[in-house]
Write a protein that holds these residues in place. Structure first.
Motif, PDB file in Angstrom:
ATOM      1  N   SER A 161       0.838  -1.185   0.000  1.00  0.00           N
ATOM      2  CA  SER A 161       0.000   0.000   0.000  1.00  0.00           C
ATOM      3  C   SER A 161       0.879   1.243   0.000  1.00  0.00           C
ATOM      4  CB  SER A 161      -0.900  -0.017   1.235  1.00  0.00           C
ATOM      5  OG  SER A 161      -1.600   1.187   1.362  1.00  0.00           O
ATOM      6  N   PHE A 162       0.528   2.210  -0.843  1.00  0.00           N
ATOM      7  CA  PHE A 162       1.296   3.452  -0.871  1.00  0.00           C
ATOM      8  C   PHE A 162       0.427   4.563  -1.423  1.00  0.00           C
ATOM      9  CE2 PHE A 162       1.857   1.421  -4.900  1.00  0.00           C
ATOM     10  CZ  PHE A 162       1.811   2.445  -5.819  1.00  0.00           C
ATOM     11  N   LYS A 163       0.895   5.792  -1.259  1.00  0.00           N
ATOM     12  CA  LYS A 163       0.216   6.953  -1.806  1.00  0.00           C
ATOM     13  C   LYS A 163       1.112   7.566  -2.871  1.00  0.00           C
ATOM     14  CE  LYS A 163      -2.287   8.120   2.367  1.00  0.00           C
ATOM     15  NZ  LYS A 163      -2.540   9.123   3.399  1.00  0.00           N
ATOM     16  N   LEU A 164       0.470   8.092  -3.904  1.00  0.00           N
ATOM     17  CA  LEU A 164       1.209   8.688  -4.998  1.00  0.00           C
ATOM     18  C   LEU A 164       0.485   9.947  -5.439  1.00  0.00           C
ATOM     19  CD1 LEU A 164       3.580   8.160  -6.977  1.00  0.00           C
ATOM     20  CD2 LEU A 164       1.927   7.048  -8.449  1.00  0.00           C
ATOM     21  N   ASP A 209       3.772  15.181 -12.361  1.00  0.00           N
ATOM     22  CA  ASP A 209       3.972  14.479 -13.632  1.00  0.00           C
ATOM     23  C   ASP A 209       5.231  13.625 -13.660  1.00  0.00           C
ATOM     24  OD1 ASP A 209       1.622  15.355 -14.750  1.00  0.00           O
ATOM     25  OD2 ASP A 209       2.520  17.086 -15.743  1.00  0.00           O
ATOM     26  N   ALA A 210       6.061  13.704 -12.633  1.00  0.00           N
ATOM     27  CA  ALA A 210       7.254  12.866 -12.581  1.00  0.00           C
ATOM     28  C   ALA A 210       6.885  11.394 -12.415  1.00  0.00           C
ATOM     29  CB  ALA A 210       8.165  13.309 -11.439  1.00  0.00           C
ATOM     30  N   PHE A 224      -0.173   6.327 -17.303  1.00  0.00           N
ATOM     31  CA  PHE A 224       0.392   5.070 -16.816  1.00  0.00           C
ATOM     32  C   PHE A 224       1.450   5.352 -15.765  1.00  0.00           C
ATOM     33  CE2 PHE A 224      -0.873   4.263 -21.197  1.00  0.00           C
ATOM     34  CZ  PHE A 224      -1.723   3.203 -21.002  1.00  0.00           C
ATOM     35  N   ILE A 225       1.486   4.469 -14.801  1.00  0.00           N
ATOM     36  CA  ILE A 225       2.569   4.439 -13.821  1.00  0.00           C
ATOM     37  C   ILE A 225       3.221   3.083 -14.007  1.00  0.00           C
ATOM     38  CG2 ILE A 225       3.181   4.433 -11.381  1.00  0.00           C
ATOM     39  CD1 ILE A 225       0.588   6.082 -10.916  1.00  0.00           C
TER      40      ILE A 225
END
Length: 109
Positions: free
Chosen positions: A11-14, A19-20, A95-96
């Protein structure tokens, strides 16, 4: 995790506003292929089919796919999103890219 039963390690936040982290495929507000669409938000009030997204030259709807580059099945999402862009769906796609392959630790000196 927060109620979804996610494992804390996965689990993480982004911040998608940075835009990086997101590779944007299209930009409805700037790309030439959308120039003929109305820019006014008044177009959102026009009649249409229930649930139909309105064609407005604004980045109102966004879909971001997280693609695991080590999983070939994830590239189906990439292909589907590119198809949607080609069909001029009024959605901004991004997309990531990540990889679930763990790099081996370097040997100790």
């Amino acid at each position: 995790g927060m109620g979804g039963g996610e494992d804390e390690a996965s689990s993480f936040k982004l911040d998608i506003n940075d835009d990086a982290h997101v590779f944007w495929v299209n930009d409805i507000e700037k790309d030439d292929m959308y120039k003929q669409w109305p820019r006014s938000l008044q177009a959102l009030l026009q009649r249409g089919w229930p649930g139909q997204l309105k064609y407005v030259q604004r980045n109102l709807w966004t879909a971001i796919y997280m693609i695991d580059t080590s999983n070939l099945e994830d590239f189906e999402f990439l292909s589907e999103a590119l198809n949607q862009v080609h069909q001029q769906l009024p959605v901004r796609f991004g997309f990531i890219f990540k990889s679930s392959v763990v790099s081996p630790e370097p040997p100790p000196p």
